[in-house]
Enzyme design. Structure first.
Site, short mmCIF file in Angstrom:
data_model
loop_
_atom_site.label_atom_id
_atom_site.label_comp_id
_atom_site.label_asym_id
_atom_site.label_seq_id
_atom_site.Cartn_x
_atom_site.Cartn_y
_atom_site.Cartn_z
N LYS A 185 -33.25 23.18 -25.03
CA LYS A 185 -33.65 23.87 -26.11
C LYS A 185 -34.96 23.18 -26.29
CE LYS A 185 -30.08 21.71 -28.14
NZ LYS A 185 -29.22 22.86 -28.85
N LYS A 217 -33.42 18.08 -33.30
CA LYS A 217 -32.50 18.49 -32.39
C LYS A 217 -32.12 17.21 -31.49
CE LYS A 217 -34.77 23.15 -31.61
NZ LYS A 217 -33.71 24.11 -32.08
C1 26V Z 1 -42.17 28.94 -36.85
C2 26V Z 1 -43.45 28.76 -36.80
C3 26V Z 1 -44.09 28.19 -37.93
C4 26V Z 1 -45.77 28.64 -38.15
C5 26V Z 1 -46.16 28.63 -36.69
C6 26V Z 1 -45.51 29.33 -35.67
C7 26V Z 1 -44.14 29.38 -35.59
C8 26V Z 1 -43.50 29.98 -34.75
C9 26V Z 1 -42.03 30.01 -34.75
C10 26V Z 1 -41.29 29.42 -35.88
C11 26V Z 1 -39.84 29.61 -36.09
C12 26V Z 1 -38.89 28.62 -36.21
C13 26V Z 1 -37.51 28.99 -36.39
C14 26V Z 1 -36.83 29.21 -35.38
O1 26V Z 1 -37.09 29.58 -34.25
N1 26V Z 1 -35.47 29.14 -35.75
C15 26V Z 1 -34.32 29.14 -35.01
O2 26V Z 1 -33.81 30.62 -34.99
C16 26V Z 1 -32.96 30.67 -34.19
C17 26V Z 1 -32.49 32.17 -34.19
O3 26V Z 1 -32.20 32.46 -35.50
C18 26V Z 1 -31.65 29.52 -34.61
O4 26V Z 1 -30.79 29.69 -33.76
C19 26V Z 1 -32.33 28.31 -34.63
O5 26V Z 1 -31.08 27.64 -35.14
C20 26V Z 1 -33.33 28.25 -35.53
O6 26V Z 1 -33.92 26.94 -35.37
#
Ligand code: 26V
Length: 823
Positions: free
Chosen positions: A551, A557
């Protein structure tokens, strides 16, 4: 119903491939490389997809059906060729056809291109959902960005992560179709002017903006065993056509060309830091770029069959994959109100009935908040619209919740302070008809802990859709051997309907099935051993237990907790070389955000440990540690079928769902996990006897926090833990660099152990001992592993998509008729 693969034979495939070899690649069979053959065979498959694609679009248009538009800044679709061949049901024909090209399927699959347009879970989820939507014959469009460079390639240099650019487009990408005729302009910067027109009053006009363009590239998404071929539309940025260099920068031609480049930069690279929001201007422009052209593309399509907007929300739902595409809400308002002259209230009603929002994390550092200053500069009219939305919203809240100042402050779109900020999550909630979390626990926490005020303002808006995974990629394709075993026992129905996997339960106690299951597991481990040797040089034994944690690397994590367990085992053997320890191979794979220094230290620690442990004769045959570089979808497909143990050990309350946990369990790995995210629902489905749960729960941690958590209290009472911590503090793995991991030691001690490593340490060690006891009883182990496989049917992304359809999207199944004369 006729299917577009009807009449396909090995000979016809070979003939088409040779045609493409000659006319698309300009080669004959003698001069063709393996890459040429992969490309031309992919083109043959794409041609088939195009037949389905045209029929599908026509069907949607003719029936004017309601559609879902999935907006996501990330899609981790991985390699497509094998998946598409399986979806089209031409596996055997392809094998035969490729013989005529003097090549094997395996050889060309290896060269297929991995599209890594995402960071992790959120992007992979989007890809699984596209697969399910097409397979379930649902009218869907994916919208995203065609980043020239996807997630960076990870290499290790002296054990440290080094980022290298991903060049996935360098040799051409066979799956995309460019559609320059649907190019759209996008505007940024400039200012807003009040325009007074006699009799009509004032209107706000956005002017002096800079224009660039969005060109769509469509990737066909082929439904499994159906005619439906949906599309993923990825936008590439480019300077506006006819961009006048002289006008833009008079006289200085070279500067002008340089400045023209900024438009190309918009879709240049995927931001690789998930969970840490940085507030960068280019990222804001990327988000607007996706939002703006997707919204206008949806409107363009709607307009083909409608002359006004009364039915827009009836015919379209727009799902926001996290807050990243939030500006789509504001963009739709701007188009409806400013351009289409629809009165505010009506425009707002259309907008809020169109959008829905999925939240993917509760971590505060991932919350997107853009400063008013930046928004005003980049998108002045949008900033005005946001203020107006907020003003009208707060007025209503004031009426319904008089005197609740604290509530008003919390739900406001604007966070007051030295630098005012726009809270994108609040904008999503206000602008959407439904808001969902991604597991039962996460959705509950979202409602009760993170946004309780909004739940009060909008009762019924919050809901849950537990994530799922496509079993077509993660079982049928990644593990054909296990798939065959299942089919031998219960027939092939489960491939179409994963809930049928239940039937496989009855086989769990059969010795013959257990034996075959363990043989298959071993065969997959042998294959992985080969990959491990190629990637790391280390030789590991398929007879050891494969304990897997794969992951993104993040402190929550807790890869470092796994490392602490390994150090504990190492210490145990070093102290007592005769100790009986189950032979294990610990397998890690993870990318760290390039600026996330402490996460990079964890990688360095594990690589340093690996070098010492794997070469230490005292532990030989008992412990091996490998950190596989460049974790991506393709590598996951190799690791997951070979895993015995799945590590899902996040701090309770912080992993929104997890989806790797589902893939591993579906492939017969037993989970060692905390009571977090979808682990909880996995436990409920596979049965608590068939999973290893340990550690503090969310509510326990709340108590610890309230009482004042002190990590030292655990250190004081455990010599074992002291030894583990000292090993990190003093770097016993490389005494020449004693200070290397001080930051890691401090994280879990001096700095307060924010993620509760020490509070969960002891139970984690004990839990792992239980795992070993069970592994010593092979038949019991196999039975539980098989029960995991059999009881994971509910976690198919088909079920998730059905949930979205029932509670949020209200879409109709729309089978595609291929008998009509389409060409
Ligand atoms: C957040 C950000 C913040 C700003 C900059 C770029 C960026 C890129 C991605 C993210 C998203 C992070 C959130 C994420 O990936 N969450 C995951 O989503 C999965 C699908 O729902 C879930 O299984 C995971 O537990 C969760 O951590």
């Amino acid at each position: 119903m006729a299917h577009f693969k009807d009449n396909i034979t090995a000979d016809s495939l070979a003939e088409r491939a040779l045609f493409h070899l000659k006319y698309s690649r300009g080669k004959d069979l003698r001069s063709a490389t393996t890459f040429d053959k992969m490309m031309c065979f992919s083109h043959v498959v794409r041609d088939m997809a195009v037949d389905g694609f045209i029929a599908t679009q026509r069907q949607y248009l003719d029936t004017d059906v309601r559609r879902v538009n999935y907006l996501s800044m990330e899609y981790l679709i991985g390699k497509m060729l094998a998946n598409n061949v399986v979806a089209l049901g031409i596996v055997n024909e392809s094998r035969e056809a490729l013989k005529q090209l003097d090549i094997t399927v395996e050889e060309i699959l290896e060269l297929d291109v991995e599209a890594g347009l995402g960071n992790g879970g959120l992007g992979r989820l989007a890809a699984c959902y596209l697969d399910s939507l097409a397979t379930m014959e649902l009218p869907a469009y994916g919208y995203g960005i065609r980043y020239e460079h996807g997630i960076f390639r990870q290499e290790f240099e002296n054990g440290w992560q080094k980022e290298r650019p991903d060049e996935w487009l360098a040799l051409g990408y066979p799956w995309e179709l460019v559609r320059p005729e649907y190019t759209l302009p996008v505007c940024v910067y400039g200012r807003v002017k009040k325009n007074f027109q006699p009799g009509k009053g004032a209107s706000d006009v956005w002017e002096d903006f800079q224009v660039f363009e969005a060109v769509p590239f469509d990737v066909p998404i082929i439904g499994y065993g159906v005619n439906t071929v949906n599309m993923l539309r990825l936008w590439k940025s480019q300077p506006a056509e006819g961009f006048r260099l002289d006008v833009f920068n008079q006289g200085d031609y070279v500067r002008a060309v340089e400045e023209k480049n900024w438009a190309e930069n918009v879709s240049k690279v995927l931001y690789p830091s998930d969970y840490t929001y940085a507030g960068k201007e280019l990222r804001l422009i990327q988000e607007y770029f996706l939002a703006s052209c997707s919204v206008r593309d949806i409107i363009r399509r709607y307009r083909k069959t409608h002359s006004d907007f009364t039915k827009f929300a009836e015919k379209n739902v727009v799902q926001l994959n996290d807050t990243h595409p939030t500006l789509a809400i504001v963009e739709l308002m701007r188009v409806l109100h400013d351009e289409e002259r629809i009165p505010w209230d009506k425009a707002w009603e259309i907008t809020t009935s169109t959008f829905c929002y999925t939240n993917h994390t509760l971590l505060a550092e991932a919350l997107e908040k853009w400063t008013v200053d930046l928004l005003q500069r980049v998108l002045p009219r949008h900033m005005q619209i946001i203020f107006e939305i907020n003003h009208r919203f707060l007025q209503k809240v004031e009426i319904n919740h008089p005197g609740e100042g604290e509530l008003m402050r919390k739900v406001s779109l604007i966070e007051e302070g030295a630098h005012k900020q726009v809270r994108m999550a609040n904008l999503c909630v206000i602008g959407s008809s439904k808001v969902n979390g991604v597991s039962a626990l996460h959705s509950e926490l979202l409602k009760t802990e993170t946004m309780p005020e909004f739940d009060k303002v909008y009762p019924g808006k919050f809901t849950n859709v537990t994530n799922g995974i496509t079993h077509r990629r993660w079982l049928i394709k990644a593990n054909p051997e296990l798939s065959e075993l299942i089919s031998d026992q219960i027939g092939e129905e489960w491939m179409k309907d994963l809930s049928k996997l239940e039937g496989f339960q009855d086989a769990a106690s059969k010795r013959t099935v257990q034996k075959r299951f363990m043989e298959i597991k071993r065969a997959k481990k042998v294959e992985l051993c080969e990959t491990i040797k190629e990637l790391t040089g280390y030789l590991v034994s398929p007879d050891s237990v494969f304990d897997v944690q794969i992951k993104r690397l993040h402190m929550y994590k807790r890869q470092l907790l796994k490392a602490m367990h390994i150090i504990h085992l190492y210490n145990t053997i070093k102290k007592n070389p005769k100790a009986t320890v189950q032979s294990k191979t610990f397998i890690f794979a993870a990318k760290a955000a390039p600026a996330y220094l402490i996460a990079k230290s964890v990688i360095k620690l594990i690589n340093t440990m690996a070098e010492v442990i794997n070469n230490d004769v005292d532990v030989a045959g008992r412990l091996k540690v490998v950190f596989l570089p460049d974790y991506n979808v393709s590598l996951a497909e190799k690791i997951i079928p070979a895993a015995d143990i799945s590590e899902q050990i996040s701090t309770a309350g912080l992993e929104a769902s997890g989806t790797g946990n589902m893939k591993l369990s579906l492939n017969g790995a037993l989970t060692v996990g905390t009571w977090d995210g979808a682990n909880i629902e996995i436990a409920q489905h596979v049965g608590e006897d068939n999973i290893f749960i340990f550690g503090n729960r969310t509510e326990d941690l709340a108590v610890l926090r309230r009482k004042g958590y002190n990590p030292w209290s655990y250190v004081d009472k455990s010599e074992d833990l002291q030894a583990v911590l000292e090993a990190i503090r003093d770097n016993i793995f490389d005494r020449t660099q004693p200070d290397l991991f001080k930051d890691l030691y401090n994280e879990v001690t001096e700095h307060g152990d924010f993620y509760f490593y020490l509070a969960d340490y002891e139970e984690y060690i004990k839990c792992n001992e239980e795992v070993d006891k069970l592994y010593a009883k092979p038949s019991k182990w196999a039975e539980k592993a098989i029960l995991n496989v059999a009881r994971m049917g509910w976690f198919s992304s088909d079920r998730s998509i059905q949930d979205y359809c029932n509670d949020i999207w209200y879409l109709e199944r729309t089978p595609v008729d291929m008998t009509a004369d389409i060409l």
